[in-house]
Design a protein around this motif. Structure first.
Motif, PDB file in Angstrom:
ATOM      1  N   PHE A 235     -10.104   7.849 -11.822  1.00 41.96           N
ATOM      2  CA  PHE A 235     -11.245   8.271 -11.231  1.00 41.96           C
ATOM      3  C   PHE A 235     -12.297   7.572 -11.566  1.00 41.96           C
ATOM      4  O   PHE A 235     -12.708   7.794 -12.756  1.00 41.96           O
ATOM      5  N   ASP A 236     -13.047   6.538 -10.679  1.00 47.58           N
ATOM      6  CA  ASP A 236     -14.186   5.919 -11.182  1.00 47.58           C
ATOM      7  C   ASP A 236     -15.363   5.877 -10.485  1.00 47.58           C
ATOM      8  O   ASP A 236     -16.298   5.294 -10.537  1.00 47.58           O
ATOM      9  N   ARG A 237     -15.063   7.012  -9.219  1.00 47.50           N
ATOM     10  CA  ARG A 237     -16.191   7.087  -8.643  1.00 47.50           C
ATOM     11  C   ARG A 237     -16.582   8.500  -8.201  1.00 47.50           C
ATOM     12  O   ARG A 237     -15.258   9.333  -8.301  1.00 47.50           O
ATOM     13  N   PRO A 238     -17.523   9.174  -7.670  1.00 50.15           N
ATOM     14  CA  PRO A 238     -17.608  10.622  -7.639  1.00 50.15           C
ATOM     15  C   PRO A 238     -16.856  11.041  -6.308  1.00 50.15           C
ATOM     16  O   PRO A 238     -16.132  12.022  -6.212  1.00 50.15           O
ATOM     17  N   ILE A 239     -16.483   9.972  -5.279  1.00 51.33           N
ATOM     18  CA  ILE A 239     -15.566  10.271  -4.158  1.00 51.33           C
ATOM     19  C   ILE A 239     -14.415   9.449  -4.139  1.00 51.33           C
ATOM     20  O   ILE A 239     -14.617   8.435  -4.074  1.00 51.33           O
ATOM     21  N   THR A 240     -13.230  10.252  -3.940  1.00 52.44           N
ATOM     22  CA  THR A 240     -12.005   9.497  -3.801  1.00 52.44           C
ATOM     23  C   THR A 240     -11.283  10.169  -2.809  1.00 52.44           C
ATOM     24  O   THR A 240     -11.098  11.325  -2.711  1.00 52.44           O
ATOM     25  N   ILE A 241     -11.031   9.221  -1.715  1.00 48.06           N
ATOM     26  CA  ILE A 241     -10.310   9.518  -0.587  1.00 48.06           C
ATOM     27  C   ILE A 241      -8.551   8.897  -0.343  1.00 48.06           C
ATOM     28  O   ILE A 241      -8.545   7.888  -0.792  1.00 48.06           O
ATOM     29  N   ILE A 242      -7.838  10.205  -0.220  1.00 51.83           N
ATOM     30  CA  ILE A 242      -6.409   9.500  -0.331  1.00 51.83           C
ATOM     31  C   ILE A 242      -5.957   9.826   1.221  1.00 51.83           C
ATOM     32  O   ILE A 242      -5.967  10.447   1.937  1.00 51.83           O
ATOM     33  N   VAL A 243      -5.286   8.594   1.787  1.00 52.32           N
ATOM     34  CA  VAL A 243      -4.619   8.520   3.016  1.00 52.32           C
ATOM     35  C   VAL A 243      -3.253   7.929   2.969  1.00 52.32           C
ATOM     36  O   VAL A 243      -2.821   7.560   2.008  1.00 52.32           O
ATOM     37  N   GLY A 244      -2.651   8.130   4.284  1.00 42.72           N
ATOM     38  CA  GLY A 244      -0.976   8.137   4.271  1.00 42.72           C
ATOM     39  C   GLY A 244      -0.382   8.641   5.499  1.00 42.72           C
ATOM     40  O   GLY A 244      -1.225   9.874   5.828  1.00 42.72           O
ATOM     41  N   GLU A 245       0.340   8.441   5.741  1.00 39.45           N
ATOM     42  CA  GLU A 245       1.449   9.129   6.735  1.00 39.45           C
ATOM     43  C   GLU A 245       1.952  10.620   6.248  1.00 39.45           C
ATOM     44  O   GLU A 245       1.866  11.111   5.246  1.00 39.45           O
ATOM     45  N   ASN A 246       2.238  11.460   7.476  1.00 39.16           N
ATOM     46  CA  ASN A 246       2.682  12.621   6.947  1.00 39.16           C
ATOM     47  C   ASN A 246       3.767  12.672   6.086  1.00 39.16           C
ATOM     48  O   ASN A 246       4.934  11.789   6.646  1.00 39.16           O
ATOM     49  N   GLY A 247       4.050  13.375   5.338  1.00 36.70           N
ATOM     50  CA  GLY A 247       5.394  13.585   4.793  1.00 36.70           C
ATOM     51  C   GLY A 247       5.374  12.744   3.143  1.00 36.70           C
ATOM     52  O   GLY A 247       6.492  12.674   2.487  1.00 36.70           O
ATOM     53  N   VAL A 248       4.255  11.950   3.047  1.00 36.36           N
ATOM     54  CA  VAL A 248       4.557  11.002   1.855  1.00 36.36           C
ATOM     55  C   VAL A 248       4.147  11.756   0.464  1.00 36.36           C
ATOM     56  O   VAL A 248       4.330  11.501  -0.629  1.00 36.36           O
ATOM     57  N   GLY A 249       3.138  12.961   0.466  1.00 31.71           N
ATOM     58  CA  GLY A 249       2.962  13.815  -0.465  1.00 31.71           C
ATOM     59  C   GLY A 249       1.541  13.705  -0.863  1.00 31.71           C
ATOM     60  O   GLY A 249       1.161  14.416  -1.986  1.00 31.71           O
ATOM     61  N   LYS A 250       0.701  13.572   0.166  1.00 30.76           N
ATOM     62  CA  LYS A 250      -0.915  13.657  -0.139  1.00 30.76           C
ATOM     63  C   LYS A 250      -1.306  15.053  -0.723  1.00 30.76           C
ATOM     64  O   LYS A 250      -1.912  15.195  -1.440  1.00 30.76           O
ATOM     65  N   SER A 251      -0.872  16.019   0.138  1.00 28.93           N
ATOM     66  CA  SER A 251      -1.204  17.476   0.086  1.00 28.93           C
ATOM     67  C   SER A 251      -0.470  17.913  -1.214  1.00 28.93           C
ATOM     68  O   SER A 251      -1.264  18.626  -2.060  1.00 28.93           O
ATOM     69  N   THR A 252       0.750  17.611  -1.624  1.00 29.06           N
ATOM     70  CA  THR A 252       1.265  17.980  -2.444  1.00 29.06           C
ATOM     71  C   THR A 252       0.331  17.634  -3.809  1.00 29.06           C
ATOM     72  O   THR A 252       0.274  18.239  -5.150  1.00 29.06           O
ATOM     73  N   LEU A 253       0.113  16.154  -3.734  1.00 32.69           N
ATOM     74  CA  LEU A 253      -0.601  15.534  -5.117  1.00 32.69           C
ATOM     75  C   LEU A 253      -1.941  16.455  -5.433  1.00 32.69           C
ATOM     76  O   LEU A 253      -2.241  16.806  -6.281  1.00 32.69           O
ATOM     77  N   LEU A 254      -2.648  16.587  -4.119  1.00 27.09           N
ATOM     78  CA  LEU A 254      -3.909  17.076  -4.276  1.00 27.09           C
ATOM     79  C   LEU A 254      -3.843  18.778  -4.603  1.00 27.09           C
ATOM     80  O   LEU A 254      -4.739  19.036  -5.538  1.00 27.09           O
ATOM     81  N   GLU A 255      -2.730  19.440  -4.099  1.00 25.09           N
ATOM     82  CA  GLU A 255      -2.674  20.627  -4.580  1.00 25.09           C
ATOM     83  C   GLU A 255      -2.304  20.623  -6.152  1.00 25.09           C
ATOM     84  O   GLU A 255      -2.839  21.585  -6.816  1.00 25.09           O
TER      85      GLU A 255
END
Length: 242
Positions: A38-58
């Protein structure tokens, strides 16, 4: 010290973990080389359903000291015994983090458990309460305005879920105010092209090979929305008749 406070995470699966079980079977975790800086105050993760975005964030949020259901440090608004075994809670045990400095304040916002957490706040007599007397979207905005006024590390999982396009721009304005305060780090997963357009944020696309920097115009979300705006009838017809 200025954000980002959380500098880096990396994958270090525990010995004996079942690599065929979720979430270890996610394609971007195979091979054990996953890491994210992480090199900035705000990081935004995008991607299709089921790729694991929410799992990673959690997983990152749990690693940072938050509960799987969301809330602040020490909140236990929902029984997450199952999630700890199979979801982001399990992934957290396989993640390591580098902080400078370690920050213990902030919030983990999950749209799917917002009302459980809000009810928990109401019943506990929290000064950050009375969110349920508003409409869904208004409750979200009120919550963001009150909780995000404090410094810390904030995780947002699909905050746009109850927000109209106009309210999404209000949330963008709030993010800008947060960023201007220079005391807050935000890590967010979203499907909204409006939120993806936040100026100055790091935008990352999640796929089977991990996370890669992406321009807004190159995201699937933006391309589909652009096609729809240019030809709503034709786009709908082609998609539902396919």
């Amino acid at each position: 010290m200025l954000p980002p406070y959380l500098k880096r995470i990396w994958y270090d699966p525990p010995a004996g973990s079942d690599q065929a079980a979720y979430p270890y079977c996610l394609p971007w975790l195979r091979g054990g080389g996953f890491e994210l800086s992480f090199d900035r105050p705000i990081t935004i993760i995008v991607g299709e359903n089921g790729v694991g975005k929410s799992t990673l964030l959690e997983g990152i949020a749990v690693l940072a000291g938050y509960d799987e259901s969301g809330g602040g440090p020490g909140y236990r608004a929902v029984d997450n015994s199952r999630a700890r075994e199979t979801g982001g809670g399990s992934l957290a045990s396989a993640l390591r983090a580098s902080w400078l400095p370690k920050v213990g304040s902030g919030w983990f916002f999950r749209a799917e458990s917002f009302f459980s957490v809000a009810r928990y706040l109401d019943e506990s007599g929290s000064p950050y309460a009375d969110f349920l007397s508003h409409s869904h979207g208004e409750g979200f905005i009120r919550f963001f305005e009150e909780r995000c006024a404090q410094p810390g590390v904030f995780f947002f999982d699909e905050p746009e879920s109850a927000l109209s396009p106009t309210r999404q721009f209000e949330f963008l304005k709030l993010l800008r105010e947060i960023e201007a305060g220079a005391k807050t780090q935000v890590i967010m997963a979203t499907h909204s092209p409006i939120l993806m357009a936040h100026p100055g944020a790091t935008l990352l696309k999640m796929g089977k090979y991990g996370l890669q920097p992406v321009e807004l115009e190159d995201t699937d979300h933006f391309r589909i929305m652009r096609q729809f705006v240019l030809d709503p009838g034709g786009m709908v017809s082609s998609m539902i008749d396919d």
